[in-house]
Design a protein around this motif. Structure first.
Motif, PDB file in Angstrom:
ATOM      1  N   PHE A  29       3.367   4.688  -7.149  1.00 58.90           N
ATOM      2  CA  PHE A  29       3.221   3.153  -7.479  1.00 58.90           C
ATOM      3  C   PHE A  29       1.715   2.689  -7.331  1.00 58.90           C
ATOM      4  O   PHE A  29       0.837   3.475  -6.786  1.00 58.90           O
ATOM      5  CB  PHE A  29       4.040   2.582  -6.545  1.00 58.90           C
ATOM      6  N   THR A  30       1.409   1.367  -7.322  1.00 53.32           N
ATOM      7  CA  THR A  30       0.155   0.888  -7.256  1.00 53.32           C
ATOM      8  C   THR A  30       0.249   0.018  -5.880  1.00 53.32           C
ATOM      9  O   THR A  30       0.947  -0.892  -5.964  1.00 53.32           O
ATOM     10  CB  THR A  30      -0.339   0.217  -8.541  1.00 53.32           C
ATOM     11  N   VAL A  31      -0.927  -0.088  -4.985  1.00 53.38           N
ATOM     12  CA  VAL A  31      -0.965  -1.024  -3.952  1.00 53.38           C
ATOM     13  C   VAL A  31      -2.314  -1.719  -4.194  1.00 53.38           C
ATOM     14  O   VAL A  31      -3.457  -0.916  -4.551  1.00 53.38           O
ATOM     15  CB  VAL A  31      -1.036  -0.126  -2.783  1.00 53.38           C
ATOM     16  N   THR A  32      -2.365  -2.885  -4.148  1.00 50.39           N
ATOM     17  CA  THR A  32      -3.647  -3.781  -4.525  1.00 50.39           C
ATOM     18  C   THR A  32      -3.986  -4.293  -3.251  1.00 50.39           C
ATOM     19  O   THR A  32      -3.210  -4.903  -2.309  1.00 50.39           O
ATOM     20  CB  THR A  32      -2.834  -5.026  -5.492  1.00 50.39           C
ATOM     21  N   VAL A  43      -1.762   1.807   5.411  1.00 48.21           N
ATOM     22  CA  VAL A  43      -0.603   1.942   4.122  1.00 48.21           C
ATOM     23  C   VAL A  43       0.355   3.410   4.418  1.00 48.21           C
ATOM     24  O   VAL A  43       1.409   3.370   4.489  1.00 48.21           O
ATOM     25  CB  VAL A  43      -1.325   1.671   2.938  1.00 48.21           C
ATOM     26  N   THR A  44      -0.844   4.160   4.743  1.00 45.86           N
ATOM     27  CA  THR A  44      -0.135   5.510   5.052  1.00 45.86           C
ATOM     28  C   THR A  44       0.731   5.734   6.313  1.00 45.86           C
ATOM     29  O   THR A  44       1.791   6.108   5.960  1.00 45.86           O
ATOM     30  CB  THR A  44      -1.224   6.728   5.116  1.00 45.86           C
ATOM     31  N   ALA A  84       7.198  -1.782   3.450  1.00 42.88           N
ATOM     32  CA  ALA A  84       6.231  -0.937   4.395  1.00 42.88           C
ATOM     33  C   ALA A  84       4.815  -1.414   3.745  1.00 42.88           C
ATOM     34  O   ALA A  84       3.740  -1.483   4.853  1.00 42.88           O
ATOM     35  CB  ALA A  84       6.453   0.693   4.210  1.00 42.88           C
ATOM     36  N   VAL A  85       4.744  -1.279   2.581  1.00 42.67           N
ATOM     37  CA  VAL A  85       3.482  -1.773   2.069  1.00 42.67           C
ATOM     38  C   VAL A  85       2.886  -3.311   2.506  1.00 42.67           C
ATOM     39  O   VAL A  85       1.843  -3.481   2.821  1.00 42.67           O
ATOM     40  CB  VAL A  85       3.305  -1.907   0.608  1.00 42.67           C
ATOM     41  N   THR A  91      -0.110  -5.375  -1.420  1.00 48.54           N
ATOM     42  CA  THR A  91       1.104  -5.842  -2.342  1.00 48.54           C
ATOM     43  C   THR A  91       1.152  -4.613  -2.903  1.00 48.54           C
ATOM     44  O   THR A  91       0.113  -3.869  -3.462  1.00 48.54           O
ATOM     45  CB  THR A  91       0.648  -6.890  -3.456  1.00 48.54           C
ATOM     46  N   VAL A  92       2.422  -4.212  -3.488  1.00 54.65           N
ATOM     47  CA  VAL A  92       2.908  -3.017  -4.111  1.00 54.65           C
ATOM     48  C   VAL A  92       3.423  -3.547  -5.575  1.00 54.65           C
ATOM     49  O   VAL A  92       4.023  -4.733  -5.741  1.00 54.65           O
ATOM     50  CB  VAL A  92       3.917  -2.087  -3.621  1.00 54.65           C
TER      51      VAL A  92
END
Length: 94
Positions: A29-32, A43-44, A84-85, A91-92
């Protein structure tokens, strides 16, 4: 006693010994909003706290949309990932 092929297959798989590991699943997925290694760390850390997550890989695109891949031992909901994000401050997008 009648043994069907399905029963025989179940008995054969059950007698082959205990399974020590379930199949791993990968989700990307994408995290902005991440800009640095410290962002990646936060994030990890949040993602690895989700039950079943065994690995997190982040391809940092500073200030942009960073692809994140998690490896899990079972199903993980998008809600759990988003929470979690969000907890890390980002933002995910799925």
């Amino acid at each position: 006693m009648v043994t069907t092929s399905a029963t025989a297959a179940f008995i054969a798989s059950a007698s082959s010994g205990p399974r020590t590991r379930s199949a791993a699943n990968a989700s990307t997925f994408t995290v902005t909003g991440m800009t640095c290694g410290n962002c990646v760390k936060h994030v990890t850390e949040e993602l690895t706290e989700i039950d079943g997550v065994t690995d997190v890989a982040v391809d940092l695109v500073a200030g942009g949309d960073s692809p994140v891949t998690i490896t899990t031992e079972g199903p993980v909901t998008q809600d759990a990932i988003a929470a979690a994000v969000d907890e890390a401050g980002y933002t995910v997008t799925f």
